[in-house]
Scaffold this active site. Structure first.
Site, PDB file in Angstrom:
ATOM      1  N   ARG A 163      -5.336  -4.025   0.822  1.00 51.02           N
ATOM      2  CA  ARG A 163      -5.176  -3.370  -0.477  1.00 51.02           C
ATOM      3  C   ARG A 163      -6.068  -4.118  -1.451  1.00 51.02           C
ATOM      4  O   ARG A 163      -5.927  -5.321  -1.640  1.00 51.02           O
ATOM      5  CB  ARG A 163      -3.735  -3.442  -0.954  1.00 51.02           C
ATOM      6  CG  ARG A 163      -2.768  -2.665  -0.073  1.00 51.02           C
ATOM      7  CD  ARG A 163      -1.351  -2.766  -0.617  1.00 51.02           C
ATOM      8  NE  ARG A 163      -0.371  -2.415   0.410  1.00 51.02           N
ATOM      9  CZ  ARG A 163       0.102  -1.170   0.596  1.00 51.02           C
ATOM     10  NH1 ARG A 163      -0.293  -0.193  -0.180  1.00 51.02           N
ATOM     11  NH2 ARG A 163       0.991  -0.922   1.545  1.00 51.02           N
ATOM     12  N   VAL A 164      -6.998  -3.418  -2.054  1.00 49.79           N
ATOM     13  CA  VAL A 164      -7.899  -4.058  -3.007  1.00 49.79           C
ATOM     14  C   VAL A 164      -7.525  -3.591  -4.410  1.00 49.79           C
ATOM     15  O   VAL A 164      -7.262  -2.410  -4.625  1.00 49.79           O
ATOM     16  CB  VAL A 164      -9.364  -3.695  -2.678  1.00 49.79           C
ATOM     17  CG1 VAL A 164     -10.269  -3.981  -3.870  1.00 49.79           C
ATOM     18  CG2 VAL A 164      -9.826  -4.488  -1.466  1.00 49.79           C
ATOM     19  N   GLY A 220      -4.837   6.436   1.076  1.00 47.63           N
ATOM     20  CA  GLY A 220      -3.871   7.135   0.243  1.00 47.63           C
ATOM     21  C   GLY A 220      -4.345   7.262  -1.190  1.00 47.63           C
ATOM     22  O   GLY A 220      -5.542   7.176  -1.478  1.00 47.63           O
ATOM     23  N   GLY A 228      -4.267   5.346  -3.858  1.00 46.56           N
ATOM     24  CA  GLY A 228      -5.085   4.268  -4.420  1.00 46.56           C
ATOM     25  C   GLY A 228      -6.503   4.295  -3.874  1.00 46.56           C
ATOM     26  O   GLY A 228      -7.481   4.139  -4.609  1.00 46.56           O
ATOM     27  N   ASP A 237       3.933   9.386   3.037  1.00 47.33           N
ATOM     28  CA  ASP A 237       4.866   9.862   2.012  1.00 47.33           C
ATOM     29  C   ASP A 237       4.669  11.323   1.635  1.00 47.33           C
ATOM     30  O   ASP A 237       5.503  11.900   0.941  1.00 47.33           O
ATOM     31  CB  ASP A 237       4.716   9.014   0.741  1.00 47.33           C
ATOM     32  CG  ASP A 237       5.259   7.611   0.918  1.00 47.33           C
ATOM     33  OD1 ASP A 237       6.142   7.432   1.772  1.00 47.33           O
ATOM     34  OD2 ASP A 237       4.801   6.700   0.209  1.00 47.33           O
ATOM     35  N   ARG A 278      33.041   7.134   9.558  1.00 48.47           N
ATOM     36  CA  ARG A 278      32.290   6.352   8.611  1.00 48.47           C
ATOM     37  C   ARG A 278      31.380   7.202   7.756  1.00 48.47           C
ATOM     38  O   ARG A 278      30.964   8.277   8.171  1.00 48.47           O
ATOM     39  CB  ARG A 278      31.347   5.446   9.394  1.00 48.47           C
ATOM     40  CG  ARG A 278      31.787   4.034   9.438  1.00 48.47           C
ATOM     41  CD  ARG A 278      30.798   3.248  10.219  1.00 48.47           C
ATOM     42  NE  ARG A 278      31.475   2.079  10.747  1.00 48.47           N
ATOM     43  CZ  ARG A 278      30.976   1.303  11.674  1.00 48.47           C
ATOM     44  NH1 ARG A 278      29.816   1.576  12.201  1.00 48.47           N
ATOM     45  NH2 ARG A 278      31.638   0.254  12.074  1.00 48.47           N
ATOM     46  N   VAL A 292       9.494   0.785  10.694  1.00 48.34           N
ATOM     47  CA  VAL A 292       9.386   1.566  11.937  1.00 48.34           C
ATOM     48  C   VAL A 292       8.787   2.942  11.654  1.00 48.34           C
ATOM     49  O   VAL A 292       8.120   3.535  12.501  1.00 48.34           O
ATOM     50  CB  VAL A 292      10.782   1.738  12.583  1.00 48.34           C
ATOM     51  CG1 VAL A 292      10.667   2.335  13.956  1.00 48.34           C
ATOM     52  CG2 VAL A 292      11.494   0.403  12.658  1.00 48.34           C
ATOM     53  N   GLN A 293       9.025   3.435  10.433  1.00 50.35           N
ATOM     54  CA  GLN A 293       8.552   4.774  10.085  1.00 50.35           C
ATOM     55  C   GLN A 293       7.036   4.875   9.949  1.00 50.35           C
ATOM     56  O   GLN A 293       6.487   5.973   9.945  1.00 50.35           O
ATOM     57  CB  GLN A 293       9.175   5.221   8.751  1.00 50.35           C
ATOM     58  CG  GLN A 293      10.680   5.366   8.813  1.00 50.35           C
ATOM     59  CD  GLN A 293      11.304   5.342   7.423  1.00 50.35           C
ATOM     60  OE1 GLN A 293      11.327   6.357   6.727  1.00 50.35           O
ATOM     61  NE2 GLN A 293      11.785   4.186   7.001  1.00 50.35           N
ATOM     62  N   ARG A 294       6.351   3.767   9.762  1.00 51.61           N
ATOM     63  CA  ARG A 294       4.915   3.880   9.499  1.00 51.61           C
ATOM     64  C   ARG A 294       4.051   3.307  10.617  1.00 51.61           C
ATOM     65  O   ARG A 294       2.837   3.152  10.434  1.00 51.61           O
ATOM     66  CB  ARG A 294       4.565   3.268   8.156  1.00 51.61           C
ATOM     67  CG  ARG A 294       4.725   1.774   8.032  1.00 51.61           C
ATOM     68  CD  ARG A 294       4.387   1.309   6.607  1.00 51.61           C
ATOM     69  NE  ARG A 294       3.320   2.071   6.028  1.00 51.61           N
ATOM     70  CZ  ARG A 294       3.343   2.630   4.809  1.00 51.61           C
ATOM     71  NH1 ARG A 294       4.390   2.482   4.035  1.00 51.61           N
ATOM     72  NH2 ARG A 294       2.341   3.309   4.372  1.00 51.61           N
TER      73      ARG A 294
END
Lengths: 341, 341, 341, 341
Positions: A72-73, A102, A104, A127, A162, A273-275
């Site tokens: 990430r820059v 994405g 950014g 997302d 539950r 885990v999702q990505r």
């Protein structure tokens, strides 16, 4: 042509499939040369790259992650590096740069494109929050992983009477929660777009138990928040250690529901885990098509655009349009999901 | 309102999700009554049905098959039964019938609709061959199952220096072959829309081996045929027992390639596994949305239509338009896939 | 014969498969009658049960959870209920009771057996901590779910140059961590049986990065603890809300490693996903065999025992032996796993 | 030490896990040197090999196939090559050879061992037919793949009122059929060890339909045969093209049942999917342990043996004992499975 490709931002299943497709189309069909910058924009700024031939992309179609690495820059950092980037593009004799990333990344892509560099973006986001494209690769995999987890959790919730509060990814938008919640038949879905009323939620769940049901599953986006005043809530910036990550919405909500309902409520946070991991067939096809069309676009001299899925077709949209605003869950889609409550 | 629902034609993951969604939306949100006819049109013709309340659809969202059963009814038979169907609709006080099915079912739906019955169709097909909708539920599951099998087969082919000819579903269209082949990185994809030249195929595969690769995967639709004159081919109507099913295209092709290439070639026929079992998250969401919008449509008095996915929206299209012609793989899509060869 | 069956304790994939197998073997092959008590021992104490025929167990083989429900009953409570239980056994004319459960359940089973009730236990535990049996059903599913998650996480860790600390189930024993860690190629495995030295761990991970590796995966049992004095550690009894569950070992360890290594470290807590959902084929076969042999045992008059897997055979072991002590990870097994670090 | 490793025979999930484990244990823990022969015994006979260091086995733990390649060598060929093999062992300075393979490979291993070469075998078979070990890696994966397919097929059979005849691997033994059939709740299981009476089978299935059930699933090993005289049967040596592979038992059985029952019966042949792809967690752990213990064995000077699982322990058994006879399904195990019919 000589084409540079890079991947930037968070992990997303399908990145390697795009890289492979770019190389296949460019090298085999057009006789181009392709290089891959390491670790996202950093690789461009530091001229750190390697050649990508067919062997380099062998066997990566179904592999998660990115063989090029990512980072990430900071935009400010990139802004100060425009001339450096331009210099490297010239030195390397690049005719096009294809950044895969994405929101950014696409903003950075627009910045460089506005400065005259030959940029053609490929959108990625688990997302599903990038406007101007129906969907991008990565989202289907994230939803699939979340749904499989929800399927598993249901039987446990049922056997033990539950409430399970399952937190899925989505800081600003609720798409993963919406789709996985619909797919798994969740009894409530909480998204960032609609602050929730905790009493309302408690009533919905309570009524299920009164009706003789033995459990309830609530899916909540990590970015969902209660409506102001309905519940004590720390938005998670810091915990006692000065770390933000340990008291998310699912944790707080489960305590709150336990108190209001007098039923055991347990949080489950699905997390990274999702990505990761192998992309679904859907994401592999979409990623492959994006790569193919990205190469076509640069051969046709289309720059300052990104690939987009519209219906069943891949088209090009201006980067400006794509980064204008986040794509949020519209009210109608939320209404559709409510019917399953 | 009183709504009848039925499922007709071959199995397709997501049928139960539509039934469940229709019941949820109609019963919970509109206070409607829903009945389900057994075994497709047969149930309507014989007035064989049961009431569907919330309990009846509990736990079926992720289950394959259809709780209502299915059957294939000859159009002629149905044509002779229009008045009988009308009578049952009147006797039962039905305000709408929602048939869920493929091309044949939708044609039957049009027939009844033209005769004045209040019909609102929901399209289903694992083959993705229904025009007027971007896609229907069932296709994503079929592609996913085929892709997982291809992923597994690749390692075996590689270790044993083999050509594998993998036959997937698709009698008239090559969508499953195209998508699973792209998703798994197949080296050749053969579809019914484009008769193949067996020598061309043999050359493609042969070049791979010459280039030092140790295996090749060919994905072939069950309905794919060789270009006339390029190879002996029985289109599979009968074998020595008078049965059609034992000498499909993969079997014949594997023998042919073995002879031409002098390499071991093995057929694998994925078969019914592709159309059964739990639907993917994608198919569950789409099926749920179709059910929801079908109920909205009948409440808005829209009949003679079917639900359709267009981009990210569910819309309605006239049944007439939907059944006009099969949706085949367009040349451009095939070209995209070729780049991966 | 008349046989009562019940499930008790935490959820465990395969419970339904045992119930189904008991019913099939008893009803079909022996002409017995089977009843199922609701919610574990509670059902026996309150004489709350239902008849279980073939239809009652239709379609449950692959379903997670338990159709009979479960609960945790305090031993003291049960001790006070022995006479009540005996009374119900006599009133219902039961020849045998087959409780299916973990360590606590088997202790209760021994209590009732010692009091003269006709008890034949079936062991279940996802933790693999029951002595006297090679393994029980549930464990393979838990390891499989954890391994699939680890497979997914690896690519993300690699692309983002991270340490991932993955917390799996196992309060007292490290079997799930050991097996999933070996299966996924984790770089360190921390188990309750061996308090870890955080500096040693930090060194192992640090050396990986020095050797040019871009990531590390640490698998840690929820019950693993640091060696005294090597790191600040709250054993999780309470957080600021008085709840124990939010600062587990993975959370604390990730902060600690981040500080020591100067690398991003992230915790992932797999949670309840490991104990729910459809059982693996392995667990279904084992559960089915346990059910079958439990019925044989009671027909042969063997009580006060439980079924056990020894090699490939199902045998019977005294309940006394089974509950004597937990089965922990022996040093040699840990040594085997270390070789993969 | 200097250790040579090779993989021989049909594909089997877990081969790479053994190779990786051998290299890890030998290189990291003992400072050994490991080389891998290409394409099985062929590599030893032709002295075709490469060095295996840690990088060479990076990322292969979960990958199907074998990075070393495999082949089937005729025993006679190998017999003639003993001196050549011995020469290469001496030239390369090898202290041990670890062949990983099935029955044929282990027989060859015994041959070389008897001739004085330092051989330590590792058994592999998806069929579970090697005696002297409880199980080997590959079998659990094959059973898992078959069970998942059966799970999917069940819903289709049910919705369409069909008999499905599902052919799984197993030429000489019925282990895969037995376990996958038990795991999926098949209504009949046919294995090579017990020739079936087609009328008996037809009766069992017919009774299900009479009892109101809508479908039946029959699992059949590829090597299962009818009892002599109960049905016309070609054992599949040749078809009209001189190929053996197109009229297997499932095809013939489905025609036969269709005629006898007057119900639609469909064959599904799972084929090579069962022996490829990523191994299950169970198989990865077992394969890793076998590799570890193989290295220990050669360091302890144990030759002419193979690794074996006995209960939860890895031990060594003489090659002579292991290849003496096939491990077939014992009558008791078949009886257990019958109870689920």
């Amino acid at each position: 042509m000589r084409i540079g490709v890079l991947t930037s931002g968070g992990d997303c299943p399908g990145l390697n499939a795009v890289i492979r497709s770019v190389v296949h189309r460019a090298v085999v069909d057009h006789g181009d040369e392709v290089i891959g910058f390491h670790d996202g924009w950093k690789g461009l700024l530091e001229c750190d790259y390697r050649k990508l031939d067919l062997d380099a992309v062998g066997g990566i179609l179904a592999r998660g992650g990115t063989i090029l690495g990512s980072s990430r820059v900071q935009p400010a950092h990139l802004r100060g590096g425009v001339e450096r980037a331009r210099g490297h593009v010239q030195d390397l004799g690049l005719d096009a740069i294809i950044p895969i990333g994405g929101e950014g990344t696409l903003k950075a892509a627009k910045l460089l494109s506005d400065a005259g560099l030959p940029i053609l973006g490929v959108p990625k986001t688990i997302d599903n929050d990038i406007a101007s494209t129906d969907v991008t690769f990565g989202f289907d995999t994230a939803v699939t992983v979340a749904t499989e987890a929800l399927d598993r959790l249901k039987t446990t919730a049922e056997s033990h009477q539950r409430v399970l509060i399952v937190e899925v990814m989505g800081r600003h938008t609720g798409w993963i929660a919406l789709h996985s919640g619909m797919a798994a038949g969740a009894h409530a879905i909480l998204v960032p777009e609609r602050p929730f009323d905790v009493q309302e939620l408690s009533d919905v769940v309570g009524k299920r138990f009164e009706a003789g049901k033995k459990f309830a599953i609530v899916v909540v986006s990590e970015g969902a928040k209660p409506r102001a005043g309905t519940m004590d809530f720390t938005s998670g910036e810091t915990d006692i250690y000065g770390h933000e990550r340990f008291t998310g919405v699912a944790n707080q909500l489960s305590m709150e529901l336990e108190e209001r309902l007098g039923k055991e409520a347990r949080p489950v946070i699905l997390g990274h885990v999702q990505r990761g991991g192998t992309p679904t067939a859907y994401d592999r096809v979409l990623a492959t098509r994006f790569g193919w069309h990205a190469v076509e676009a640069v051969h046709n001299g289309h720059f300052g655009m990104m690939t987009a899925l519209r219906g069943t077709e891949i088209s090009l949209v201006p980067l400006a349009e794509a980064v204008e605003q986040l794509k949020t869950v519209p009210a109608e889609r939320y209404t559709e999901a409510e019917c399953v409550l």
